[in-house]
Design a protein around this motif. Structure first.
Motif, short mmCIF file in Angstrom:
data_model
loop_
_atom_site.label_atom_id
_atom_site.label_comp_id
_atom_site.label_asym_id
_atom_site.label_seq_id
_atom_site.Cartn_x
_atom_site.Cartn_y
_atom_site.Cartn_z
N UNK A 255 97.95 6.49 57.11
CA UNK A 255 97.06 5.62 58.04
C UNK A 255 97.79 5.04 59.07
N UNK A 256 99.00 4.75 59.15
CA UNK A 256 99.35 3.71 60.15
C UNK A 256 100.08 4.57 61.10
N UNK A 257 100.32 6.00 60.88
CA UNK A 257 100.69 6.91 62.18
C UNK A 257 99.98 6.97 63.32
N UNK A 258 100.84 7.21 64.37
CA UNK A 258 99.70 7.23 65.85
C UNK A 258 99.48 8.64 66.11
N UNK A 259 98.51 9.11 65.59
CA UNK A 259 98.32 10.52 65.89
C UNK A 259 96.69 10.95 66.08
N UNK A 260 96.54 11.40 67.36
CA UNK A 260 95.19 11.74 67.94
C UNK A 260 94.91 13.14 68.05
N UNK A 261 94.00 13.63 67.56
CA UNK A 261 93.51 15.13 67.15
C UNK A 261 92.75 15.74 68.25
N UNK A 262 92.94 16.65 68.86
CA UNK A 262 92.22 17.31 69.95
C UNK A 262 91.52 18.52 69.34
N UNK A 263 90.12 18.55 69.20
CA UNK A 263 89.40 19.67 68.65
C UNK A 263 88.24 20.33 69.72
N UNK A 264 87.78 21.42 69.34
CA UNK A 264 86.53 21.95 69.96
C UNK A 264 85.92 22.96 69.12
N UNK A 265 84.73 23.27 69.41
CA UNK A 265 84.00 24.34 68.99
C UNK A 265 84.08 25.82 69.77
N UNK A 266 84.83 25.63 70.73
CA UNK A 266 84.90 26.92 71.59
C UNK A 266 85.36 28.07 71.08
#
Length: 427
Positions: A255-266
């Protein structure tokens, strides 16, 4: 960067003094945004009679009826007003449930469930990427991008005044026995005091490469050591051929890690034109992301969100059929091109692209234009994907089998020097 420096690298636009005056008043980071090498070839071959277009990252299937019907019902019900900036609660819950089914838990150990508070609905994956980059980088910052990579990574980074640092991946082998791999030592050596983040796209557009569990652990360790963010583009995480999904940062992070996830329904649900996706981030960033949505798009139309909700709830058969269809086409192309000594490629493990190079080709732009003229095939030039793209071209094989059979036939003729009646490839 000064106006003069920025202007010097622009393609000629207008010679008039008025044009120069307008340009002089624009921000340098806008002036130097790169033009898409894919769009150039697209425009060159647009409306060519009989051309088979494999240059853009989408399939040829329309969105399934059950998704469209949900959006139509929403319109009929009058859901045409402003809505939640973070996304309607039903869609955020559907995303959370979908991620639980696909990934189990957001963190290693599996003890913490996915929560709707981690998810923020965006106008496509590109909007999610822009928000992620805007949160972590700005003027004079650097973001590392292993290449070949989706060109929009570079554009989104440059647009905020930051610098994308191109980190070429390793391509080894000959013929059809090639492989891509990360150069983890080069990534580590490229980190400077200005580095703010690393972009990780796995499965990869354009190569089909998938990061191993060890790759992901090593990248996370570097991010922890240097206090970096990871921007994880796992859009094709389910679109794999030998397992249920690709390894994910969810498998190793806490929970402390700096991760941002990009997602799409495309991709999975054939919804490229809907422009709807999501950003996954620590809930603590919720008010920041909500503000960035408010000051960019003010939210996603409710009817689109209703369609996205049923896609996630009822669309597993759609995902499976898309993958099966692409697998057949991948195997066909690899079989045909694998017997030609002039072609080298790594068999794609995920996504729906074949990234290959032709022996003797020195630059991919000219190669792509030749394929339009001589073979009637539209491809994306590898140079559009960074320095790691070199003399490669990308073929999108998410199309009906009849098209791919014809593509294979045309490529065989072209490589054999027939070139559809021309003198053949001029390399």
């Amino acid at each position: 960067m000064s106006f003069i420096e920025a202007r010097a690298i622009l393609e000629p636009i207008e010679s008039s003094q008025e044009a120069e005056d307008f340009l002089r008043d624009l921000r340098p980071e806008v002036l130097v945004l790169p033009e898409s090498g894919i769009v150039e070839v697209f425009n060159y071959g647009r409306n060519r009679q009989g051309l088979i277009p494999l240059w853009v990252g989408e399939g040829d299937l329309p969105t399934p009826d059950f998704i469209c019907e949900a959006a139509t019902r929403s319109l009929a019900a009058g859901e045409t007003f402003y809505t939640y900036q973070r996304g309607v609660p039903e869609l955020r819950q559907a995303i959370s449930d979908y991620m639980r089914r696909a990934y189990g838990s957001p963190f290693i150990g599996g003890f913490v469930p996915f929560s709707p508070e981690r998810f923020f609905v965006t106008n496509g994956g590109m909007h999610a990427l822009q928000i992620a980059i805007r949160m972590v980088a700005g003027s004079n910052d650097e973001i590392l991008v292993p290449t070949p990579a989706w060109p929009n990574f570079f554009g989104a980074i440059i647009a905020v005044g930051a610098s994308p640092i191109d980190i070429p991946m390793c391509f080894e082998g000959t013929g059809a026995a090639c492989r891509w791999s990360l150069d983890l030592d080069l990534i580590a050596r490229s980190i400077t005091p200005r580095t703010r983040a690393v972009v990780v796209n796995s499965p990869s557009n354009p190569t089909g490469w998938i990061a191993t569990h060890a790759d992901i652990e090593a990248l996370l360790a570097l991010a922890r050591q240097h206090d970096l963010w990871i921007i994880a583009d796992e859009i094709y995480g389910r679109f794999v051929y030998e397992s249920d999904r690709a390894p994910s940062f969810h498998d190793v992070m806490d929970a402390s890690d700096r991760v941002l996830f990009v997602q799409t329904l495309s991709k999975n649900w054939a919804m490229t034109g809907w422009r709807i996706g999501w950003l996954e981030a620590p809930p603590e960033l919720g008010s920041i992301i909500e503000n960035l949505v408010q000051y960019s798009t003010s939210g996603v139309p409710v009817p689109l969100q209703r369609g996205a909700t049923v896609a996630l709830q009822q669309g597993e058969d759609t995902v499976a059929s898309q993958i099966d269809r692409a697998r057949v086409n991948r195997d066909l192309l690899c079989e045909v091109l694998g017997h030609n000594a002039r072609i080298s490629f790594a068999r794609p493990e995920g996504a729906f692209y074949l990234f290959c190079k032709v022996e003797g080709a020195v630059e991919s732009r000219g190669l792509a234009l030749q394929l339009v003229d001589q073979a009637g095939i539209g491809v994306a030039p590898g140079s559009a994907f960074g320095s790691g793209g070199g003399n490669f071209v990308r073929l999108c094989f998410a199309r009906k089998r009849e098209d791919m059979v014809e593509v294979a036939r045309r490529l065989e003729r072209w490589l054999g020097g027939l070139g559809g009646g021309s003198a053949g490839p001029n390399l």
